[in-house]
Design a protein around this motif. Sequence first.
Motif, short mmCIF file in Angstrom:
data_model
loop_
_atom_site.label_atom_id
_atom_site.label_comp_id
_atom_site.label_asym_id
_atom_site.label_seq_id
_atom_site.Cartn_x
_atom_site.Cartn_y
_atom_site.Cartn_z
N ILE A 93 0.82 -1.25 -0.06
CA ILE A 93 -0.05 -0.13 -0.10
C ILE A 93 0.98 0.98 0.07
O ILE A 93 0.70 2.09 -0.56
CB ILE A 93 -0.95 -0.07 1.16
N ARG A 94 1.96 1.22 0.73
CA ARG A 94 2.67 2.28 0.86
C ARG A 94 3.43 2.59 -0.60
O ARG A 94 3.42 3.87 -0.92
CB ARG A 94 3.97 2.22 2.16
N ALA A 95 3.87 1.79 -1.07
CA ALA A 95 4.45 1.78 -2.51
C ALA A 95 3.52 2.33 -3.53
O ALA A 95 3.66 3.24 -4.38
CB ALA A 95 5.04 0.43 -2.89
N ILE A 96 2.24 1.75 -3.38
CA ILE A 96 1.13 2.42 -4.40
C ILE A 96 0.56 3.79 -3.91
O ILE A 96 0.63 4.77 -4.81
CB ILE A 96 -0.18 1.40 -4.21
N HIS A 97 0.80 3.85 -2.72
CA HIS A 97 0.57 5.51 -2.43
C HIS A 97 1.64 6.55 -2.96
O HIS A 97 1.52 7.39 -3.52
CB HIS A 97 0.43 5.72 -0.81
N ASP A 98 2.87 6.11 -2.96
CA ASP A 98 3.85 6.72 -3.44
C ASP A 98 3.84 7.13 -4.97
O ASP A 98 3.94 8.42 -5.40
CB ASP A 98 5.32 6.29 -3.18
N LEU A 120 -7.17 2.54 0.44
CA LEU A 120 -6.40 3.55 -0.05
C LEU A 120 -7.11 4.14 -1.45
O LEU A 120 -7.52 3.77 -2.14
CB LEU A 120 -4.91 3.33 -0.47
N GLY A 121 -7.59 5.55 -1.04
CA GLY A 121 -8.28 6.36 -2.25
C GLY A 121 -7.74 7.20 -2.66
O GLY A 121 -6.71 7.92 -2.11
N VAL A 122 -7.85 7.42 -4.01
CA VAL A 122 -7.33 8.69 -4.61
C VAL A 122 -8.87 9.34 -5.24
O VAL A 122 -9.41 8.72 -5.73
CB VAL A 122 -6.54 8.22 -6.07
N SER A 165 1.67 -1.74 -11.38
CA SER A 165 3.22 -1.54 -11.41
C SER A 165 3.83 -1.23 -10.29
O SER A 165 4.77 -1.94 -9.96
CB SER A 165 3.42 -0.42 -12.49
N ALA A 166 3.25 -0.41 -9.25
CA ALA A 166 4.00 -0.38 -8.05
C ALA A 166 3.88 -1.65 -7.20
O ALA A 166 4.98 -1.82 -6.43
CB ALA A 166 3.08 0.72 -7.11
#
Length: 548
Positions: A296-301, A371-373, A508-509
Amino acid sequence: MSIGTEWDGPQVPVSGDASHAATSALASAAYRDSAMDDIKKADNEWHQSTVKGGRIALLKPNLGEAFSRAVVARMLAPGRKPLIQSFGSEPQFVVEHCLAANNIRRERDNRLTAVTALCGVLFLPGLIVWLLVFQLRTYIAKRDDRRAGSLATALLLAVGVLAVLFLVKMPFAGFWGWYARLAVILPVVGWFWAKRICEAAAKDLRGRWDGLLSGTSVGAKVPEAVPRGPNQTAAEELRQSLARLSAEQQSNSVFYAGPKGILGMGTRWGAWQLAEDLMPADPTREIHPFRSWDVIRAIHDQLSLLERGPLNTGGFPKPSIKHWIVTPIGEKASAVSRPEGTDVEAFQVKPHAIQDICNKQQFGSGDRHYLGVQWTLWDGQLVITMLITVTVLHQTLRIEVTGHALGPVNPLFTSKPEAPTKEVSKSLKPWETRTIKLPLVGTDEVVRLAARAPLTWYPPLLNWLGGSLALPEPFGLRHAWADQPWRHRFMADDALRAATPVLRVVHSAAIRVLEDNGVNTEKFGARSSFLSGNVQDPTPRKADLYDA
């Protein structure tokens, strides 16, 4: 002097900013003078307002009166139930305009109460007779018969003729004769006096209504929200209620209500899942241990770089990226309960609790992490939210991306005020019609406002007699009256276009994290390629309606 224009107090942010269009549309409802029943036109299939009928039709509130009182009571009352966040709008702005509208009406009602006392209460018999006449006239005018309007007008004229005859042939003499004359005349004089007061207030209310929708600088002055001394406890309580409202709007806790989707974010229109087994890239070595939070942290970045691209062609505006704690509730739940305890502060679930939920609560009961965008587009009329969750069960890693879309506010809130008009036949050419302007405040409206004014000091009695508005629960300003975006071609396109780049960034993340930890990503890559093609299907679906 225009009513409601000389208050001292803070000026809230004006509506001139184009991003406040949805907020201003909702705020304009506080100033509207249409029928209260019109709110039913704005309800959607999931959220229904309740119009509570009263005992006396003459005391029935209009839309602005009912809306502003209901919103203030629901959002600021001590001990109120939790609210749903209003994504794409500013609820404090709307509430402050409701308070300002109430202040304008309160000042008008104070003046009307004085007029009613001087010209009505002192001559109560005449006032009662005139009120009964107007109550009967209102009852007749409500009928579906085409002749109802003519009959109601004829009734008023007939009573007027009888009043003149009563004055001419007075059956009393002396003091009671003069009292009877004044009892007939002064309520009519009071009506003319009240009409001027009502017209001044109506012009002010309609000016604010039009200003909010036109994008001009219309601020709501709420002096009672600013304590001017240590003993002003009511002002301090109101200030704290507004601060609590703003804090709850920033909460990272949301609620999933089955087919209704996530309350405040709209229904789920699409879902894409990547699920494969965790196998080591090198059979002689084990996978390096990692957790869902690492993915999740990698996706967030990576999601924070969405507004960047290789071409200077506009593209994404800067999104809001946030970790959400999602609580499941029943589809027909009438209330929600926010998380409490040491892991929550000012409606915010603390980071360490979010991380624990992400890593541990993946199966069975309990809250879940997403995790939301999120993008707020079309001047706040469209809210696009893509949610990502990562789960690991046994050897299977699942990455799920879901799309939610909240559409524009109902057109009821975006309609501007129109001057009252009526089409009549021409005198010499009856086959042709012409449009004439009607008074801004009609005869019946003046009587209604004057009759309601003395009762506004005790709202429960007024609501019982005239009726009130019950807001849809669980209540949130934005989602309660939101339409689906799929009937607006460009809004639908924006929602659908956002899915593909988000999905590819997420995959990809995640694959990069898997590679760094010694996981064989061949199947993950193949599945990701398949989903990248599948996500281009241009049809939104009701993803929360399972055909079971």
